[in-house]
Write an enzyme that holds these catalytic residues in place. Structure first.
Site, PDB file in Angstrom:
ATOM      1  CB  SER A 188      56.968  23.884  14.747  1.00  0.00           C
ATOM      2  OG  SER A 188      57.836  24.505  13.825  1.00  0.00           O
ATOM      3  CD  GLU A 316      51.231  25.973   9.693  1.00  0.00           C
ATOM      4  OE1 GLU A 316      52.004  26.564  10.471  1.00  0.00           O
ATOM      5  OE2 GLU A 316      50.646  24.916  10.000  1.00  0.00           O
ATOM      6  CG  HIS A 407      54.362  27.936  12.549  1.00  0.00           C
ATOM      7  ND1 HIS A 407      54.037  26.654  12.165  1.00  0.00           N
ATOM      8  CD2 HIS A 407      55.570  27.841  13.188  1.00  0.00           C
ATOM      9  CE1 HIS A 407      54.997  25.829  12.536  1.00  0.00           C
ATOM     10  NE2 HIS A 407      55.939  26.514  13.170  1.00  0.00           N
TER      11      HIS A 407
END
Length: 502
Positions: A188, A316, A407
């Site tokens: 990230s 995600e 994610h």
């Protein structure tokens, strides 16, 4: 091993612990505390100390939301509880001898708002036992680390990362690591920081390989960053300058940032797509310390001598849409398609590409594509154009129907910190998920360690024609890229810096 290991670093001796066959050193200072006159300055190396410093506990977190340490309320350098000493790093080593092991330096994500290496899900012990030396570091986040402030260097959080990488070069051999074989890996915001490091002249030569996991595609022009910082400062009745902000405690800035995040969508007509993200911060492409956006620089040949491993998870944005209360109205979804889609007919193209998806599902796919999936894919394309070696992967395995392969799931598998019991107890866990998690995590770890050691994780290099992709499902396979429908929608788009729209 009962004897507590002691290692002499360039600044002084540190004492760690042996924990299940891994030597662990926590809270080693790599830079001077960022308080007082150093609050918004670039990092400077830690000064030498006498005697032996205990390295048994993690250092305090940097200023951020939910951090109640004294550094959050002090503007001076006289903090009486030690919480100002937050620029620290940690080392896990399976062999303190002359093993010359590959080194893997973890750069944690957190929307440029959070960073705390004491997070138990980022424990490096399991990865270290696979045969590498693991390093993680605290770096400045939020306004202290990423706001554009007159009189201060840009991207201070990334400058902290560079300082930690310099520490690795100077000291890691004493911990059993090879300073000539360093791999940076991050997820990230950590992955986007790594993409910036690839093209920053001050980071050249500090690492040999890089792994980018779920890189967000947001990099700001100075003009956009100025507008955001000015708005945050105005909420506090000051200007976005060092002289004004240095008079305020870090807590004031985190509170002002939180208030701005709550109303970010109100700025979409002026600040553009970034106003629809979860954070007002991103690396600033200033033409100096960070000369170009990563896609542009890599396509021109920057970092062509750095081995790259790039990828993302399948679902995600499910991390956000699966949260209670996240539901979006039809008007909010229409706004997202208007501002995020490539081209004026983007919404129609998504309906055509995903005819069986509901509007909410298409909204999720759009956000997954714009924020994480397509920036990652295009980064691999750019690296290939620039002549650099690159591999690509996608995590498609998940353990529950609600969150999917969302994610953050990738690093939980990599570090092995998501237990089978946690998986088994989830209300929507798939059958056999608790048994599969060990296999999938081991596959990812093995491939990452192989890449760190040799530059080859075990599958063919990526090119824009075959798009060979390692796909982690209940079994790991190598096949063409999974998200072809989205790739075609975004094929003509060029990721670059985000600027003011008016």
């Amino acid at each position: 091993m009962d004897i507590e290991p002691e290692i002499r670093t360039a600044a002084g001796v540190v004492r760690g612990r042996w924990e299940t066959s891994v030597a662990v050193f926590r809270g080693i200072r790599y830079a001077e505390p960022p308080v007082g006159p150093r609050r918004f300055a670039g990092p400077i190396p830690a000064r030498r100390w006498d005697g032996v410093r205990d390295a048994g506990v993690f250092g305090p977190p940097v200023p951020q939301v939910n951090n109640g340490g004294a550094v959050m309320s002090s503007v001076s350098g006289e903090v009486d509880d030690g919480s100002e000493d937050c620029l620290t790093l940690n080392v896990w080593s399976p062999d303190l001898g002359g093993a010359n092991l590959p080194v893997m330096v973890w750069i944690q994500g957190g929307t440029y708002l959070e960073n705390n290496t004491a997070n138990p899900h980022c424990d490096g012990a399991t990865l270290a036992r696979a045969g590498v030396v693991v390093v993680s570091m605290n770096y400045r986040v939020g306004a202290d680390g990423f706001a554009r402030i007159a009189g201060a260097p840009n991207n201070r959080g990334i400058l902290d990362q560079i300082a930690a990488l310099c520490w690795v070069q100077d000291n890691i051999a004493a911990f059993g690591g090879d300073p000539a074989n360093v791999t940076v890996f991050g997820q990230s915001a950590g992955a986007a920081s790594i993409a910036a490091l690839l093209v920053m002249p001050s980071a050249a030569g500090l690492f040999r390989r890089a792994i980018s996991q779920s890189m967000p595609g947001t990099y700001f022009t100075p003009g956009l960053a100025d507008a955001i910082s000015t708005t945050i400062a105005a909420q506090l009745g000051v200007r976005a300058t060092v002289s004004d902000l240095a008079r305020l405690p870090p807590r004031a800035l985190t509170n002002a940032t939180t208030a701005l995040i709550a109303k970010l969508p109100e700025f979409v007509d002026v600040w553009g797509p970034m106003a629809l993200t979860p954070t007002p911060f991103s690396p600033i492409v200033d033409g100096d310390a960070l000369p170009y956006a990563p896609w542009t620089a890599l396509a021109r040949g920057a970092a062509r001598n750095v081995d790259l491993l790039i990828g993302h998870t399948r679902d995600e944005f499910r991390l956000y849409t699966s949260r209670p209360g996240y539901e979006r109205t039809p008007q909010q979804m229409a706004m997202a398609f208007h501002h995020l889609c490539p081209g004026p007919d983007g919404e129609r193209r998504y309906r055509t590409a995903y005819p069986d998806a509901t509007p909410a599902q298409r909204f999720e796919i759009l956000n997954s594509d714009w924020l994480f999936r397509m920036p990652s894919l295009h980064l691999a394309d750019a690296a290939h154009v620039g002549g650099g070696p690159v591999r690509f992967y996608e995590l498609a395995w998940s353990f529950n129907a609600e969150q999917g392969a969302s994610h953050c799931l990738d690093f939980l598998l990599l570090f092995g910190t998501l237990s089978p019991d946690e998986v088994r107890d989830h209300r929507s866990a798939h059958a056999n998920a608790a048994e599969e998690i060990a296999y999938v995590g081991q596959c990812i770890r093995t491939d990452w360690v192989s890449f760190a050691a040799t530059g080859n994780p075990g599958w063919a290099a990526y090119d824009p024609r075959a798009r060979s992709t390692r796909v982690y499902h209940a079994e790991a396979v190598t096949r063409p890229y999974l998200e072809e429908a989205s790739r075609r929608i975004w094929a003509g788009y060029r990721f670059d810096t985000l600027d003011l729209t008016s």
